[in-house]
Structure formats: C-alpha cells, structure tokens
Design a protein around this motif. Structure first.
Motif, PDB file in Angstrom:
ATOM      1  N   ASP A 373       0.844  -1.192   0.000  1.00 37.14           N
ATOM      2  CA  ASP A 373       0.000   0.000   0.000  1.00 37.14           C
ATOM      3  C   ASP A 373       0.883   1.247   0.000  1.00 37.14           C
ATOM      4  N   ASP A 374       0.764   2.061  -1.051  1.00 30.30           N
ATOM      5  CA  ASP A 374       1.572   3.277  -1.150  1.00 30.30           C
ATOM      6  C   ASP A 374       1.040   4.407  -0.284  1.00 30.30           C
ATOM      7  N   ASN A 375      -0.146   4.241   0.278  1.00 30.42           N
ATOM      8  CA  ASN A 375      -0.805   5.343   0.965  1.00 30.42           C
ATOM      9  C   ASN A 375      -1.406   4.883   2.287  1.00 30.42           C
ATOM     10  N   PRO A 376      -0.603   4.326   3.191  1.00 23.71           N
ATOM     11  CA  PRO A 376      -1.155   3.715   4.399  1.00 23.71           C
ATOM     12  C   PRO A 376      -1.897   4.692   5.311  1.00 23.71           C
ATOM     13  N   ILE A 377      -1.471   5.952   5.358  1.00 27.37           N
ATOM     14  CA  ILE A 377      -2.136   6.908   6.247  1.00 27.37           C
ATOM     15  C   ILE A 377      -3.587   7.106   5.833  1.00 27.37           C
ATOM     16  N   GLU A 378      -3.803   7.315   4.543  1.00 30.98           N
ATOM     17  CA  GLU A 378      -5.174   7.525   4.072  1.00 30.98           C
ATOM     18  C   GLU A 378      -6.000   6.246   4.165  1.00 30.98           C
ATOM     19  N   THR A 379      -5.355   5.097   4.021  1.00 29.39           N
ATOM     20  CA  THR A 379      -6.066   3.828   4.203  1.00 29.39           C
ATOM     21  C   THR A 379      -6.494   3.661   5.651  1.00 29.39           C
ATOM     22  N   VAL A 380      -5.628   4.037   6.573  1.00 30.14           N
ATOM     23  CA  VAL A 380      -5.976   4.005   7.994  1.00 30.14           C
ATOM     24  C   VAL A 380      -7.199   4.879   8.256  1.00 30.14           C
ATOM     25  N   LYS A 381      -7.213   6.071   7.695  1.00 32.22           N
ATOM     26  CA  LYS A 381      -8.362   6.962   7.886  1.00 32.22           C
ATOM     27  C   LYS A 381      -9.636   6.364   7.304  1.00 32.22           C
ATOM     28  N   TRP A 382      -9.502   5.754   6.132  1.00 27.69           N
ATOM     29  CA  TRP A 382     -10.679   5.149   5.484  1.00 27.69           C
ATOM     30  C   TRP A 382     -11.238   4.013   6.345  1.00 27.69           C
ATOM     31  N   LEU A 383     -10.367   3.182   6.884  1.00 26.89           N
ATOM     32  CA  LEU A 383     -10.813   2.065   7.718  1.00 26.89           C
ATOM     33  C   LEU A 383     -11.358   2.558   9.060  1.00 26.89           C
ATOM     34  N   ASP A 384     -10.779   3.624   9.588  1.00 23.89           N
ATOM     35  CA  ASP A 384     -11.183   4.108  10.907  1.00 23.89           C
ATOM     36  C   ASP A 384     -12.618   4.612  10.929  1.00 23.89           C
ATOM     37  N   TYR A 385     -13.119   5.061   9.808  1.00 21.94           N
ATOM     38  CA  TYR A 385     -14.487   5.590   9.744  1.00 21.94           C
ATOM     39  C   TYR A 385     -15.503   4.623  10.339  1.00 21.94           C
ATOM     40  N   ALA A 386     -15.301   3.324  10.123  1.00 18.89           N
ATOM     41  CA  ALA A 386     -16.278   2.320  10.556  1.00 18.89           C
ATOM     42  C   ALA A 386     -16.449   2.280  12.066  1.00 18.89           C
ATOM     43  N   TYR A 387     -15.487   2.817  12.816  1.00 17.25           N
ATOM     44  CA  TYR A 387     -15.531   2.736  14.276  1.00 17.25           C
ATOM     45  C   TYR A 387     -16.129   3.990  14.922  1.00 17.25           C
ATOM     46  N   GLY A 388     -16.529   4.964  14.117  1.00 17.88           N
ATOM     47  CA  GLY A 388     -17.161   6.166  14.621  1.00 17.88           C
ATOM     48  C   GLY A 388     -18.670   6.054  14.614  1.00 17.88           C
ATOM     49  N   ALA A 389     -19.343   7.111  15.028  1.00 15.03           N
ATOM     50  CA  ALA A 389     -20.802   7.082  15.153  1.00 15.03           C
ATOM     51  C   ALA A 389     -21.483   6.876  13.805  1.00 15.03           C
ATOM     52  N   GLU A 390     -21.045   7.608  12.773  1.00 13.73           N
ATOM     53  CA  GLU A 390     -21.638   7.431  11.448  1.00 13.73           C
ATOM     54  C   GLU A 390     -21.312   6.048  10.897  1.00 13.73           C
ATOM     55  N   GLY A 391     -20.075   5.635  11.071  1.00 14.71           N
ATOM     56  CA  GLY A 391     -19.676   4.318  10.584  1.00 14.71           C
ATOM     57  C   GLY A 391     -20.427   3.203  11.276  1.00 14.71           C
ATOM     58  N   GLU A 392     -20.685   3.369  12.572  1.00 14.38           N
ATOM     59  CA  GLU A 392     -21.440   2.353  13.310  1.00 14.38           C
ATOM     60  C   GLU A 392     -22.817   2.150  12.694  1.00 14.38           C
ATOM     61  N   LEU A 393     -23.467   3.227  12.307  1.00 17.95           N
ATOM     62  CA  LEU A 393     -24.776   3.118  11.655  1.00 17.95           C
ATOM     63  C   LEU A 393     -24.650   2.455  10.289  1.00 17.95           C
ATOM     64  N   LEU A 394     -23.681   2.908   9.491  1.00 21.80           N
ATOM     65  CA  LEU A 394     -23.548   2.397   8.128  1.00 21.80           C
ATOM     66  C   LEU A 394     -23.185   0.919   8.115  1.00 21.80           C
ATOM     67  N   PHE A 395     -22.204   0.528   8.931  1.00 25.55           N
ATOM     68  CA  PHE A 395     -21.703  -0.837   8.862  1.00 25.55           C
ATOM     69  C   PHE A 395     -22.622  -1.835   9.553  1.00 25.55           C
ATOM     70  N   ASN A 396     -23.417  -1.387  10.504  1.00 28.62           N
ATOM     71  CA  ASN A 396     -24.372  -2.283  11.143  1.00 28.62           C
ATOM     72  C   ASN A 396     -25.696  -2.362  10.395  1.00 28.62           C
ATOM     73  N   TYR A 397     -26.160  -1.205   9.892  1.00 26.20           N
ATOM     74  CA  TYR A 397     -27.547  -1.156   9.417  1.00 26.20           C
ATOM     75  C   TYR A 397     -27.699  -0.816   7.941  1.00 26.20           C
ATOM     76  N   GLY A 398     -26.669  -0.291   7.304  1.00 22.53           N
ATOM     77  CA  GLY A 398     -26.778   0.028   5.890  1.00 22.53           C
ATOM     78  C   GLY A 398     -27.158   1.469   5.649  1.00 22.53           C
ATOM     79  N   ILE A 399     -28.122   1.692   4.783  1.00 24.24           N
ATOM     80  CA  ILE A 399     -28.463   3.025   4.304  1.00 24.24           C
ATOM     81  C   ILE A 399     -29.787   3.481   4.903  1.00 24.24           C
ATOM     82  N   GLU A 400     -29.751   4.626   5.559  1.00 20.76           N
ATOM     83  CA  GLU A 400     -30.979   5.143   6.168  1.00 20.76           C
ATOM     84  C   GLU A 400     -32.038   5.363   5.092  1.00 20.76           C
ATOM     85  N   GLY A 401     -33.240   4.925   5.365  1.00 20.22           N
ATOM     86  CA  GLY A 401     -34.337   5.040   4.418  1.00 20.22           C
ATOM     87  C   GLY A 401     -34.490   3.839   3.514  1.00 20.22           C
TER      88      GLY A 401
END
Length: 544
Positions: A373-401
C-alpha cells in the motif's frame, strides 16, 4: 494492476473522507479537528500531506449470503454509500467460497511481492501468526498510525483495554483493524438445535443429557415424526467440522478437539481419556443410524436439503444463518416446522455445561494494511471511519431510508429485511446492505443483533446457548517466531492424523481398542513439545 497504475488518480481524492471521521468524537464535521494538519510529520520523515486516496484493492473472503445476490462486496449498500461519501473506489478481490480453496488462494497470494492494499483475514492462521506477518514484511505494524490517524478506533481501545489486549501481539503490535463483537449478546450465536414440532408430536421433552439425546434420537428414527409413513428420518446431522473446538456434544465430557486450558494448564483434548468415551458414544450412534451417514463429508447444500425436505431432526447450527434461515425458508412450505435451540448436553442432569460457543470480543479476523500500500495513512483513515458514530450506523444497518430508519434516535431495521419473501432468508436480505451477520472491520452492535434475532425461538436460543461457562476456552495466543515453524510442523502432521482417526473411530473402521495406540502415536509425533509452546504462549498472553 500494478501499484503505479492502481494509484494514478490518487490526487483526485474526496475531501469527505477525512471530514466524516469527526463523528465518533462528537466534533463538528466541518471543524477539521480530526483532519491531519498540513505540516504533520509523515512516516519516513516527510513533512508534506500525503496524496489523497482514490482507490483501494481489498482482498477478503466472500460469504454465501452476499454471493446469492452480488458478485462483489462493491455492490453492497454500505460500500456503495462509503464510496459516494469518501470518493474512494474499492476493488474487492474475493477467493472462492470454499474455505479450503480460499486458504489455498491466500497462501499463494501472500508469498508474492505485489499484494492488495488491504487483506482481511484471520491472521492467527498465518504461519507464525500476525507478528511473523509483520516481520516477513507482508503487513505493517499499525500502533503509531492508529495513535495519529485513527481517532475512532483509538478511543474505543482506550475505553476497552481488554479489546486492545486481544488485538495486540505478545510483542505489542497491533496488526489489523479488527472485527469486534461489542457485547455478550453478540458473542453467542451457535449451538445444538432440534425440531420442536417433532418433539411435540412424539410427546418428548427437550433433551439435556447425552442419555436424553440418545432416547430422543432413537424415537426420531423409529416413530415416524415427519409422518410420511417411511423410515427416512435422519435423527442428527453433525459433520466432521462440528467436532472442532467448542463443538456441542463433545463438550459434555469436559474436553474439546484441540487445545484448551484447565486452571491455567494447557491440555490437548483428543488424547484425553474422556475423548475415548465421546468416540464410543458417537460410534454407537453412527452404527445405530442416529448420526447422519454423510457426516464425514461436510456439505452445506446437502444439509439445507435435508432440513427443508423434512428429513432432519437435529443438528448444530447458527442462530441467524440456521434457526432464522430455516424458519424463513419453511414458513410457507410447512407452517408447523419449528427448529429451536437445545441446551449444550451434559453427562449428568443438573450439571453446568462447561463447553459452548462464545466468541471473545475479537476472533482474529481483521483488515491488515500490506506493505504494498503506497498510501497507508489515508487507508488508515478510510478504515477508521467504521468505528465512529456514522460508521457504526452504516456498517451495522446500511443506508438510512433503504434498510433502516431512525426511531427515537435508535436504528431500526426495515421489516422487509427481517421477514423477507419466502425463499429468501433475513441474512440474505441484510447482506444486500451490510456484512453485520458475519464479520467486517467494525464493532457489531447488540441493537442490531437483537433485531436480527427477530423470532422468539432465536431470542430463546441466545439465552439457552449463553449458559455454558466456556471457562476452558483458550484465548487467541500466538507462538513466537522461533516457536512457530516447529509448532506448525508438529501440528500439521498431528491434525491430519487426528482428524483421520476421528472419522475411522466413529465409523468403526478402526476399533476403539486401538485408542491407546492412537494416543501413543500422537505423543510420538511431538504433542508434548506443542503443549509447551502453547503453555508459554498462554503465559505471555496473560502478561500482555
């Protein structure tokens, strides 16, 4: 695609990626508090901001529930939404569904030098464990990157030191963004199950002891509970994979089919005297036609067929992917069909079950960033999203509506996902939107799980299967680099022999009079050395 081509457009990244990371900490998304300062020091000493991410290659095993409706996870609702918000296009690479073929593909891939950016895998299965994968220059150590660029995951690990202990190697390395089961309610999802409608028809109580099970299985075979006038019932389906660690039935004797710990001392179940008693029982059940004659060759489609054609009385299965699945498949075909959980068997009535399935918060599966991976910092940020409040909704439940609504601040799955049309299981319906019914690098919510277990018999299963103490289960220990090759060499041969003999003993091909010779053979193959390695690993784990 080579690395240069793969990232030719990386300067076109979406700024929404970093902005979205603010959710977990409660900062305003536009405040920039979670963004990396333009002059932040980069690995290797660079002072400039890294190029933004536009594409990732991501190797991950597929799942049958997803494969039923899509070719790649890129078509899944949560990843479609993630791409729109972040501007990052993910090229998912899936091995075959068959576990053995998937492992073979992983082994062929990992020896190469041009790896996908992210590999999601059970890294304890890597020869020598995850620390060896770091030392082999296959994946990168993530500790500093998480501290600097993954505020959501860092916050969770600070709040849950037991989780951090589980995802860290003995050397202190964090090697992957983990799949975490955040609560006891989501860590129990497998166990023995039995046809309640057959029990009711024959006037039988749900079995609790091994002797109870024998009586029930005999009745299933001899008293025509499916009512077709033919002696075609299969009392119990247990394939050879069901005899593995934490398996039902075997645990009644207090041992498992691998390594376990008894008050801090590591033991190997298949050479214990209790294992012989288990084999004697299974041999008896096999000879009397109580155990499915196809048990030596696991086949999920064959199991599904036997269950949905009203031939099968009991099995070991999952709560969602078993009890829930078959309820959905049979609700119009046979309204009387009712598969329910049974307690993990014990030898004596009133005994507390020791063995039962219960995951740790972390089960070894995680998304590691490779050295390609030539861009590990940005990959870390992309993966980290799933552990936040918005990511928790998206990864557990999908798309609102589409797949869920918010009611009083709580995500509520849509009814059509929980009770889909006949012929589709709820797991398949949910898989169009998320991977929450199996695994992904995020924290599984108990709110999701309790909704997914929508049927009364599923809620009852969670209660029943949660009762074993699981006190002898080994944590996810790892050998050192020096120990790993020796351990792998010993256990590859032992496991092959042990699995072969298990089938022979149960099927009567090998008489159980030969059990002592079988034990001596395993000892001669070096099991004592393997036990010493596991004991040392257990003691290191306790010191993490």
């Amino acid at each position: 695609m080579n690395n240069a081509m793969k990232r030719s457009g990386c300067m076109l990244a979406a700024s929404a990626l970093v902005v979205s990371l603010a959710a977990c900490s409660g900062n305003d998304a536009n405040s920039g508090n979670n963004e990396e300062p333009a002059n932040a020091a980069q690995p290797g000493g660079a002072e400039s901001e890294p190029p933004k991410l536009s594409q990732l290659t991501y190797w991950v095993g597929n799942h049958a529930a997803a494969a039923a409706s899509m070719k790649t996870y890129a078509e899944m609702g949560m990843y479609r939404e993630r791409e729109k918000a972040s501007g990052v296009k993910v090229d998912f690479q899936h091995p075959p569904l068959d576990a053995a073929q998937a492992k073979e593909q992983f082994n062929l891939m990992i020896v190469g030098s041009d790896l996908p950016d992210v590999i999601e895998y059970n890294w304890n299965d890597y020869l020598g464990g995850p620390e060896k994968a770091i030392q082999d220059n296959k994946i990168i150590k993530l500790n500093d990157l998480i501290d600097q660029y993954a505020p959501n995951l860092k916050k969770l690990l600070d709040e849950h030191p037991d989780w951090k202990k589980q995802i860290t190697t003995d050397n202190g390395s964090i090697y992957a963004f983990p799949f975490l089961r955040g609560d006891d309610k989501v860590r129990v999802f497998f166990g023995p199950a039995i046809r309640q409608d057959w029990l009711d028809k024959l006037g039988l109580a749900k079995p609790e002891t091994i002797d109870d099970w024998y009586g029930v299985l005999k009745a299933f075979k001899e008293k025509d509970p499916n009512g077709n006038g033919q002696a075609d019932e299969i009392p119990l389906y247990l394939d050879k994979d069901h005899f593995n660690t934490d398996a039902p039935f075997l645990g009644a004797w207090g041992v498992n089919n691998g390594f376990y710990q008894d008050n801090g001392t590591v033991k190997f179940g298949p050479i214990q005297p209790q294992f012989k008693a288990f084999l004697e029982t299974m041999n008896k059940w096999y000879e009397e036609g109580l155990l499915d004659q196809d048990f030596a060759a696991p086949n999920g489609k064959l199991l599904d067929n036997k269950m949905t054609t009203n031939l099968l009385g009991a099995t070991a299965t999952y709560n969602g992917g078993g009890i829930g699945k078959y309820a959905g498949l049979m609700k119009d075909k046979d309204p009387s069909f009712k598969l329910v959980a049974a307690p993990y068997p014990v030898l004596k009535a009133g005994d507390q079950a020791i063995w039962g399935q219960k995951d740790f918060a972390f089960n070894g599966i995680g998304a590691a960033i490779t050295t390609s991976d030539d861009n590990p910092i940005e990959t870390v940020k992309w993966l980290d999203y799933a552990y936040g409040a918005e990511g928790e909704l998206l990864f557990n439940y999908g798309i609102e509506g589409e797949s869920y609504t918010l009611q009083d601040g709580k995500a509520v799955l849509k009814p059509e996902l929980l009770t889909p049309p006949n012929g589709t299981s709820s797991q398949q319906a949910i898989a169009k939107y998320t991977r929450a019914t199996w695994s992904a690098p995020f924290v599984l919510s108990d709110n999701f799980q309790l909704q997914y277990l929508a049927l009364p018999q599923q809620k009852e299963a969670l209660e029943i299967w949660s009762k074993p103490t699981a006190e002898r289960k080994m944590p996810l220990v790892t050998p050192t680099q020096d120990e790993s090759s020796k351990f792998a060499s010993i256990m590859t041969d032992i496991n092959t022999y042990k699995d072969e003999m298990l089938l022979k003993f149960i099927m009567g091909v090998e008489p159980l009079d030969e059990f002592d010779g079988y034990v001596e053979k395993i000892k001669s193959m070096g099991i004592d050395d393997a036990l010493k390695i596991q004991q040392a690993a257990l003691e290191r784990f306790a010191k993490r």
